[in-house]
Design a protein around this motif. Structure first.
Motif, PDB file in Angstrom:
ATOM      1  N   GLY A 123      27.651  33.863  39.973  1.00  0.00           N
ATOM      2  CA  GLY A 123      28.841  32.858  40.029  1.00  0.00           C
ATOM      3  C   GLY A 123      29.099  33.403  40.691  1.00  0.00           C
ATOM      4  O   GLY A 123      28.702  33.454  42.674  1.00  0.00           O
ATOM      5  N   ASP A 124      31.147  33.154  41.690  1.00  0.00           N
ATOM      6  CA  ASP A 124      31.583  33.528  42.510  1.00  0.00           C
ATOM      7  C   ASP A 124      32.799  33.866  42.110  1.00  0.00           C
ATOM      8  O   ASP A 124      32.771  34.337  40.590  1.00  0.00           O
ATOM      9  CB  ASP A 124      32.248  31.835  42.663  1.00  0.00           C
ATOM     10  N   VAL A 125      33.339  35.448  42.336  1.00  0.00           N
ATOM     11  CA  VAL A 125      34.421  36.011  42.583  1.00  0.00           C
ATOM     12  C   VAL A 125      35.568  35.334  41.617  1.00  0.00           C
ATOM     13  O   VAL A 125      36.199  36.293  40.874  1.00  0.00           O
ATOM     14  CB  VAL A 125      35.420  36.391  44.117  1.00  0.00           C
ATOM     15  N   GLY A 126      36.129  34.247  41.700  1.00  0.00           N
ATOM     16  CA  GLY A 126      36.734  33.025  40.347  1.00  0.00           C
ATOM     17  C   GLY A 126      36.190  33.684  39.302  1.00  0.00           C
ATOM     18  O   GLY A 126      37.569  33.751  38.050  1.00  0.00           O
ATOM     19  N   GLN A 127      35.112  33.433  38.831  1.00  0.00           N
ATOM     20  CA  GLN A 127      34.879  33.322  37.155  1.00  0.00           C
ATOM     21  C   GLN A 127      35.311  34.593  37.130  1.00  0.00           C
ATOM     22  O   GLN A 127      35.642  35.499  35.853  1.00  0.00           O
ATOM     23  CB  GLN A 127      33.356  33.254  37.536  1.00  0.00           C
ATOM     24  N   HIS A 128      34.667  35.844  38.085  1.00  0.00           N
ATOM     25  CA  HIS A 128      34.942  37.306  37.534  1.00  0.00           C
ATOM     26  C   HIS A 128      36.474  37.489  37.285  1.00  0.00           C
ATOM     27  O   HIS A 128      36.753  39.042  36.477  1.00  0.00           O
ATOM     28  CB  HIS A 128      34.102  38.546  38.293  1.00  0.00           C
ATOM     29  N   PHE A 129      37.460  37.299  38.530  1.00  0.00           N
ATOM     30  CA  PHE A 129      38.555  37.797  38.541  1.00  0.00           C
ATOM     31  C   PHE A 129      39.292  36.175  38.944  1.00  0.00           C
ATOM     32  O   PHE A 129      40.064  36.908  39.397  1.00  0.00           O
ATOM     33  CB  PHE A 129      38.485  38.822  39.952  1.00  0.00           C
ATOM     34  N   PRO A 130      39.835  35.437  38.030  1.00  0.00           N
ATOM     35  CA  PRO A 130      40.382  34.520  37.969  1.00  0.00           C
ATOM     36  C   PRO A 130      41.519  34.380  38.494  1.00  0.00           C
ATOM     37  O   PRO A 130      42.246  35.475  37.910  1.00  0.00           O
ATOM     38  CB  PRO A 130      40.309  33.748  36.331  1.00  0.00           C
ATOM     39  N   PRO A 131      42.153  33.665  39.322  1.00  0.00           N
ATOM     40  CA  PRO A 131      43.307  33.967  39.884  1.00  0.00           C
ATOM     41  C   PRO A 131      44.755  33.389  37.742  1.00  0.00           C
ATOM     42  O   PRO A 131      46.173  34.212  38.477  1.00  0.00           O
ATOM     43  CB  PRO A 131      43.541  32.817  40.811  1.00  0.00           C
ATOM     44  N   SER A 132      44.441  33.149  37.496  1.00  0.00           N
ATOM     45  CA  SER A 132      45.332  33.084  36.561  1.00  0.00           C
ATOM     46  C   SER A 132      45.238  34.302  35.136  1.00  0.00           C
ATOM     47  O   SER A 132      46.044  34.300  35.004  1.00  0.00           O
ATOM     48  CB  SER A 132      44.909  31.850  35.356  1.00  0.00           C
ATOM     49  N   ASP A 133      44.687  35.287  35.308  1.00  0.00           N
ATOM     50  CA  ASP A 133      44.787  36.504  34.750  1.00  0.00           C
ATOM     51  C   ASP A 133      45.747  37.317  35.943  1.00  0.00           C
ATOM     52  O   ASP A 133      45.123  37.562  37.505  1.00  0.00           O
ATOM     53  CB  ASP A 133      43.719  37.100  35.266  1.00  0.00           C
ATOM     54  N   LEU A 134      46.881  37.568  35.099  1.00  0.00           N
ATOM     55  CA  LEU A 134      47.745  38.154  35.605  1.00  0.00           C
ATOM     56  C   LEU A 134      47.594  40.002  36.215  1.00  0.00           C
ATOM     57  O   LEU A 134      48.346  39.728  37.225  1.00  0.00           O
ATOM     58  CB  LEU A 134      49.175  38.202  34.955  1.00  0.00           C
ATOM     59  N   ARG A 135      46.347  40.234  35.344  1.00  0.00           N
ATOM     60  CA  ARG A 135      46.070  41.782  36.166  1.00  0.00           C
ATOM     61  C   ARG A 135      45.031  41.850  37.437  1.00  0.00           C
ATOM     62  O   ARG A 135      45.373  42.359  37.817  1.00  0.00           O
ATOM     63  CB  ARG A 135      44.698  41.401  34.762  1.00  0.00           C
TER      64      ARG A 135
END
Length: 282
Positions: free
Chosen positions: A178-190
């Motif tokens: 996949g891509d970076v957004g799947q592993h680190f979604p922008p919706s996750d405030l972490r």
């Protein structure tokens, strides 16, 4: 009986020598001599007819008690193998087809060949990554883990390091993850403000978990400013350090669009990356 110096033993060869015991007192794996044979020391003094000559290998198979009796009866010098001991008491030894991979580890070059054979089959996969961020207010920009003083900053959920994001996507693409957004979604405030080195290190760890290794990374940054060349070596070293690879495997280039498009109008920066990864064959 098998010689541990011949590590590449297959079940098929074992089966053939055992099957031959049905009609013989013993059996040994062997290969017919294919090379021309010459006699001599530092020069040729004669030829040897190879007809009927075989290269003896192991495994060799015998009935246990018969082999023990043959050893008890042996009175000569140290035998070269068990087949010689059995033949000395008149046993009929069958020749069965061996395997070229059953070569004996004797010389240094034998070990080099063995290491090549033992290495699992590998394949090279390619991945591509593209990332773009718009310019916003600020006094510096992060590119490939290096902070460059500038009169603007890239806008993003993390540190907006477009170079590392593109490299991360290239590695993930090479292994089908996949891509970076799947592993680190922008919706996750972490991940808000997270250094992008975290993302690239994660992608590198996934490559390692697959038994893979990174062969090369090639990144192109497209922007009018800032100038990349003064920081190129620091960027290469940063990427190599994050991934634990040699810096020679990292290429970073920069170009402009001669004032054309959003990068030319200095509205944003574009990063494009290609990754080559070696993985065990599926």
């Amino acid at each position: 009986v098998h010689d541990a110096a011949r590590p590449f033993l297959s079940g098929e060869v074992i089966g053939r020598v055992l099957e031959a015991l049905a009609t013989a007192d013993g059996a040994l794996a062997a290969l017919p001599v294919a090379d021309s044979l010459r006699r001599g020391e530092d020069h040729v003094t004669g030829s040897v007819d190879r007809e009927g000559l075989w290269r003896a290998q192991t495994p060799q198979a015998f009935r246990r008690q018969a082999l023990l009796r043959a050893f008890d009866a042996w009175s000569g010098p140290e035998p070269t193998d068990e087949a010689a001991v059995m033949a000395a008491v008149g046993a009929r030894i069958a020749l069965v087809r061996g395997d070229p991979r059953l070569f004996k580890l004797t010389w240094p070059e034998d070990f080099e060949m063995a290491e090549s054979l033992a290495r699992p089959a590998r394949e090279v996969r390619m991945g591509q990554g593209i990332d773009a961020h718009r310019w916003g207010p600020g006094d510096g920009v992060w590119l490939c883990g290096v902070r460059i003083p500038h009169d603007a900053a890239l806008v993003g959920h993390s540190d907006a390091d477009a170079g590392l994001h593109a490299l991360t996507d290239a590695l993930l693409g090479a292994i089908g993850e996949g891509d970076v957004g799947q592993h680190f979604p922008p919706s996750d405030l972490r991940w808000k403000g997270e250094p992008s080195a975290t993302f690239l290190a994660h992608a590198g760890a996934l490559v390692g978990a697959r038994g893979g290794r990174i062969l090369s990374l090639d990144l192109t940054l497209v922007c009018e400013r800032p100038k990349v060349s003064p920081h190129r070596e620091a960027m290469r070293m940063s990427v190599a350090t994050i991934l634990g690879i040699d810096v020679s495997r990292v290429s970073i280039k920069a170009t402009t669009t001669e004032g054309m498009g959003y990068t030319g109008r200095q509205e944003g920066l574009l990063a494009q990356a290609v990754a080559a990864v070696e993985l065990p064959s599926a």
